[in-house]
Every structure is written in C-alpha cells, then in structure tokens.
Design a protein around this motif. Structure first.
Motif, short mmCIF file in Angstrom:
data_model
loop_
_atom_site.label_atom_id
_atom_site.label_comp_id
_atom_site.label_asym_id
_atom_site.label_seq_id
_atom_site.Cartn_x
_atom_site.Cartn_y
_atom_site.Cartn_z
N GLY A 1 0.83 -1.21 0.00
CA GLY A 1 0.00 0.00 0.00
C GLY A 1 0.86 1.25 0.00
O GLY A 1 2.08 1.21 -0.18
N GLU A 2 0.20 2.36 0.22
CA GLU A 2 0.89 3.64 0.31
C GLU A 2 1.72 3.68 1.59
O GLU A 2 1.27 3.26 2.65
N VAL A 3 2.92 4.19 1.50
CA VAL A 3 3.79 4.32 2.66
C VAL A 3 3.45 5.63 3.36
O VAL A 3 3.53 6.70 2.77
N VAL A 4 3.05 5.52 4.61
CA VAL A 4 2.74 6.70 5.42
C VAL A 4 3.89 6.90 6.39
O VAL A 4 4.24 5.99 7.15
N LEU A 5 4.48 8.09 6.34
CA LEU A 5 5.62 8.36 7.21
C LEU A 5 5.15 8.79 8.59
O LEU A 5 5.10 9.97 8.93
N THR A 6 4.83 7.81 9.41
CA THR A 6 4.48 8.04 10.81
C THR A 6 5.77 8.33 11.59
O THR A 6 6.88 8.17 11.05
N ASP A 7 5.63 8.73 12.83
CA ASP A 7 6.82 8.94 13.67
C ASP A 7 7.69 7.69 13.71
O ASP A 7 8.91 7.78 13.63
N GLU A 8 7.05 6.53 13.83
CA GLU A 8 7.80 5.27 13.88
C GLU A 8 8.55 5.02 12.57
O GLU A 8 9.71 4.61 12.58
N GLU A 9 7.89 5.28 11.45
CA GLU A 9 8.54 5.12 10.14
C GLU A 9 9.74 6.07 10.01
O GLU A 9 10.81 5.67 9.56
N ILE A 10 9.54 7.32 10.40
CA ILE A 10 10.62 8.30 10.29
C ILE A 10 11.79 7.89 11.17
O ILE A 10 12.94 7.92 10.74
N ARG A 11 11.50 7.48 12.41
CA ARG A 11 12.59 7.04 13.31
C ARG A 11 13.37 5.88 12.71
O ARG A 11 14.61 5.86 12.74
N GLU A 12 12.67 4.90 12.16
CA GLU A 12 13.33 3.74 11.55
C GLU A 12 14.18 4.17 10.36
O GLU A 12 15.34 3.79 10.23
N ARG A 13 13.60 4.97 9.49
CA ARG A 13 14.28 5.35 8.25
C ARG A 13 15.44 6.32 8.49
O ARG A 13 16.36 6.38 7.70
#
Length: 169
Positions: free
Chosen positions: A128-140
């Motif tokens: 699906g669409e990648v949503v840059l949540t806080d968790e996603e941003i921290r990981e990336r």
C-alpha cells in the motif's frame, strides 16, 4: 575523470583511494558535508547520489563518475532555503548543527523513498501507500545520529516539510 556535484562539473585526478567525503571537503571546498566517525556509523557525511542517500565516507570519489552527487550546498541556500531546511530551523532540529547536513540529505531521500512506495522494516502494508508516521521516520532516519538528542525536533521538521510537499502537489 569528471564528477557532477550539485549540478557542477569537477575534475578528479587525485589518489584513487580518496573517499567521496574527503574529495568533497578537500578537493571541492564543499565543507557542509561533515566527517563524523569516518566509518559509516553516524550518518554525518550523508549525501545524495542519483537521489539516494550514501555515506560519503564509505565510497570512493572515482566510483561516482557519471553519477549526480548532491550535497547540502546543492539543496538550498540561506537566501533560498529548501522547505526541509526551513522546517529544521523553525523546529530547532539542528541544535549544535554538526549532524544537520547529513540529516537533511537523508530526510530528502527518505521522503522520496516513501513517495515511491519503498517499505521499511516497520512498514505495515508492504503493497500500500507508505505513510511516514513517527515510527517510520525514526526507523528510516536511524542511520543518522544526533549527539544533542534533537530527534523529536527533527521528526517535527520532517513532518512539516512532508505536509508542505503534499500541499504543493
């Protein structure tokens, strides 16, 4: 050999063992890219190569022949800041500032990766669409360290820049 850095051509005829980081700083006078650990562990030297983030301390300058290298100097200026740079200033996402060029280069690439649908380790929906949540941003952004601990401010800055980017479309 010729390198394209921030849209400008640079001739390289130095030692083939010269890292891209050292060439940028010493050969081109582009000192925005910082030397942190010089082992690829801190992310201070992150630049974009063909739009993808690269630790410039881990690659040789001669390996970039034919590629487009973008440093922090190629992202914006004091007179014409990129929205991501302006958001870092607004949210105090830079504190001491040493890691900021690498953080901004990494964030630029991260936003493009998400827009292209590239999943990360914490992405729930791989198709699906990648949503840059806080968790996603921290990981990336986990490859970019900040000794000041400005992580929450960096996340706020990235989220603001993403919102502006989405509204501009």
């Amino acid at each position: 050999m010729s390198l394209t850095i921030n849209g400008q051509s640079y001739e390289f005829d130095g030692d083939p063992r010269t890292s891209l980081l050292d060439y940028l700083r010493d050969g081109c006078g582009l000192t925005g890219t910082k030397k942190g650990c010089d082992h690829g562990q801190c992310g201070a030297c992150t630049v974009l190569v063909n739009g993808q983030r690269v630790n410039s301390c881990l690659t040789l300058a001669i390996m970039q022949d034919g590629h487009a290298v973008t440093t922090i100097e190629g992202i914006g200026t004091l007179e014409a800041m990129d929205p991501l740079q302006a958001a870092f200033v607004k949210h105090d996402g830079y504190q001491c500032g040493y890691c900021t060029p690498g953080q901004i280069c990494s964030a630029k690439a991260m936003m493009a990766e998400a827009e292209n649908g590239w999943a990360s380790f914490v992405t729930d929906d791989l198709e699906g669409e990648v949503v840059l949540t806080d968790e996603e941003i921290r990981e990336r952004m986990s490859g970019n360290l900040c000794r000041c601990g400005a992580y929450s401010n960096i996340i706020d800055a990235i989220k603001e820049a993403m919102t502006q980017q989405q509204e501009a479309r």
